[in-house]
Write an enzyme that holds these catalytic residues in place. Structure first.
Site, short mmCIF file in Angstrom:
data_model
loop_
_atom_site.label_atom_id
_atom_site.label_comp_id
_atom_site.label_asym_id
_atom_site.label_seq_id
_atom_site.Cartn_x
_atom_site.Cartn_y
_atom_site.Cartn_z
CE LYS A 42 40.95 14.51 46.34
NZ LYS A 42 40.11 15.36 45.47
CG ASP A 79 44.64 16.96 44.46
OD1 ASP A 79 45.48 17.63 43.87
OD2 ASP A 79 43.45 16.84 44.08
CE LYS A 137 43.42 20.22 41.93
NZ LYS A 137 42.93 19.30 42.97
CG ASP A 180 52.59 31.20 47.08
OD1 ASP A 180 53.30 32.20 46.82
OD2 ASP A 180 51.71 31.19 47.96
CB THR A 213 38.19 17.30 35.18
OG1 THR A 213 38.03 17.29 36.60
CG2 THR A 213 39.41 16.49 34.79
NE ARG A 250 31.48 14.66 43.97
CZ ARG A 250 31.38 15.80 43.29
NH1 ARG A 250 30.35 16.59 43.46
NH2 ARG A 250 32.32 16.14 42.42
#
Length: 237
Positions: A35, A62, A64, A67, A121, A212
């Site tokens: 990603k 990613d 997102k 617009d 999330t 992470r």
């Protein structure tokens, strides 16, 4: 045969191409898809996507997009030309925007997967209420997913807590990408709706995004192998 490597996305949430490439090298062949999100893309630009694609990796871009339809269509077209395999747009941008993104991306590569982001999330029921959105998170996820499918999106980004209900209504081919995944016993950080890798796959997620726990590990490849094992156990249970 189920190959968990096809369903794991390693999040390169770092601030430089050098840091990203170090993680990719450390993980090796244990992961196939990475990603690139807002942090890395803002720091390094489209070159990082081109470099990953040139090295044989799949890129989940990613960013997102959210617009007006014309702007999102143009951005989706550019993202597809970079070689991304998957891109994200916010479902809350509306049907016209979603359709514009899909049509623009598929004019370049019909095989690119356009994913509609449902509810982040990091958000819970109370957060939606404060935005004036009535009902539970799962209700809003289902509404946004229906909008996305009606406008050509091949999948959504949603928590695994909603994945089982989504899967039951959408069949096996629909793509559900699940962020907020943490191996057992790990800190949740800023995520609210969190599950383990095995829970996500068992719930119906087609892909999980893990950042992470892998990128901050002393041995990223070992961490990836442990996650792949958990994913495989979920499919054989």
């Amino acid at each position: 045969m189920y190959d968990p490597r096809q369903h794991l996305i390693v999040a390169l949430d770092v601030s430089s191409a050098a840091a990203a490439q170090k993680i990719v090298a450390a993980v090796g062949d244990s992961a196939l898809t990475y990603k690139v999100g807002m942090q890395l893309f803002t720091a390094e630009g489209p070159g990082i996507v081109r470099d990953l694609v040139a090295s044989g990796r799949r890129v989940f871009l990613d960013l997102k997009y959210h617009d007006i339809p014309t702007t999102v269509a143009a951005a989706s077209r550019e993202a597809t030309q970079l070689g991304a395999a998957m891109i994200t747009v916010h479902a809350s941008g509306g049907g016209k925007m979603l359709r514009a993104a899909v049509d623009a991306a598929h004019s370049v590569n019909p095989g690119l997967v356009v994913l509609a982001v449902t509810v982040l999330t990091s958000m819970e029921d109370g957060d939606l209420e404060r935005l004036g959105i009535r009902g539970r998170v799962v209700d809003h996820v289902l509404r946004l997913t229906a909008l996305a499918t009606a406008n050509g999106c091949q999948g959504v980004v949603a928590s695994a807590l909603e994945a089982s209900e989504l899967r039951s209504g959408l069949g096996d081919d629909f793509v559900i990408v699940t962020p907020g995944v943490r191996p057992p016993g790990r800190d949740h950080g800023d995520q609210s709706r969190v599950v383990t890798p095995s829970e996500a796959i068992a719930a119906g997620a087609t892909h999980i995004v893990v950042g992470r726990p892998i990128t901050a590990a002393a041995n990223p490849a070992e961490e990836v192998r442990a996650i792949l094992e958990q994913m495989s156990q979920a499919t054989s249970a």
